[in-house]
Design an enzyme around this catalytic site. Sequence first.
Site, PDB file in Angstrom:
ATOM      1  CG  LEU A  13       7.443  -2.881  -8.009  1.00 12.63           C
ATOM      2  CD1 LEU A  13       6.218  -2.689  -8.899  1.00 12.63           C
ATOM      3  CD2 LEU A  13       8.538  -3.558  -8.792  1.00 12.63           C
ATOM      4  CG  HIS A  14       3.522   0.068  -2.834  1.00 13.80           C
ATOM      5  ND1 HIS A  14       2.527  -0.740  -2.373  1.00 13.80           N
ATOM      6  CD2 HIS A  14       2.979   0.817  -3.828  1.00 13.80           C
ATOM      7  CE1 HIS A  14       1.407  -0.489  -3.044  1.00 13.80           C
ATOM      8  NE2 HIS A  14       1.657   0.455  -3.939  1.00 13.80           N
ATOM      9  CB  ALA A  15       4.389  -4.322   0.272  1.00 15.75           C
TER      10      ALA A  15
END
Length: 102
Positions: A13-15
């Site tokens: 769950l990156h940016a």
Amino acid sequence: MQREVEIVNKLGLHARPAALFVRCVVRFKSTITIWKGEENFSAASLLEVLTANLDCGARVVLEAVGPDEQEALSELGALLLRFAMKKVGLRETEARPGAIEV
């Protein structure tokens, strides 16, 4: 109400997906918390969601407390699944039911 989920998106769950996740969270009246082990993070805060370091394979508990808790957890679980499907090129109808749940 709680729901255990596994982050199955290859990049975690990156940016960008974290921002979409938070945007979804703030639409609900319920207070939504991410539990990772003994630590908890506000799901309504992009900074806290990123701080949770939700990598692929991470198992977390989403907790919702409020009038729309069931709807919130269902929609957030489906959103996490859509993030994973976009990376592997699956259409939503081809996903395994329950693949996001543990």
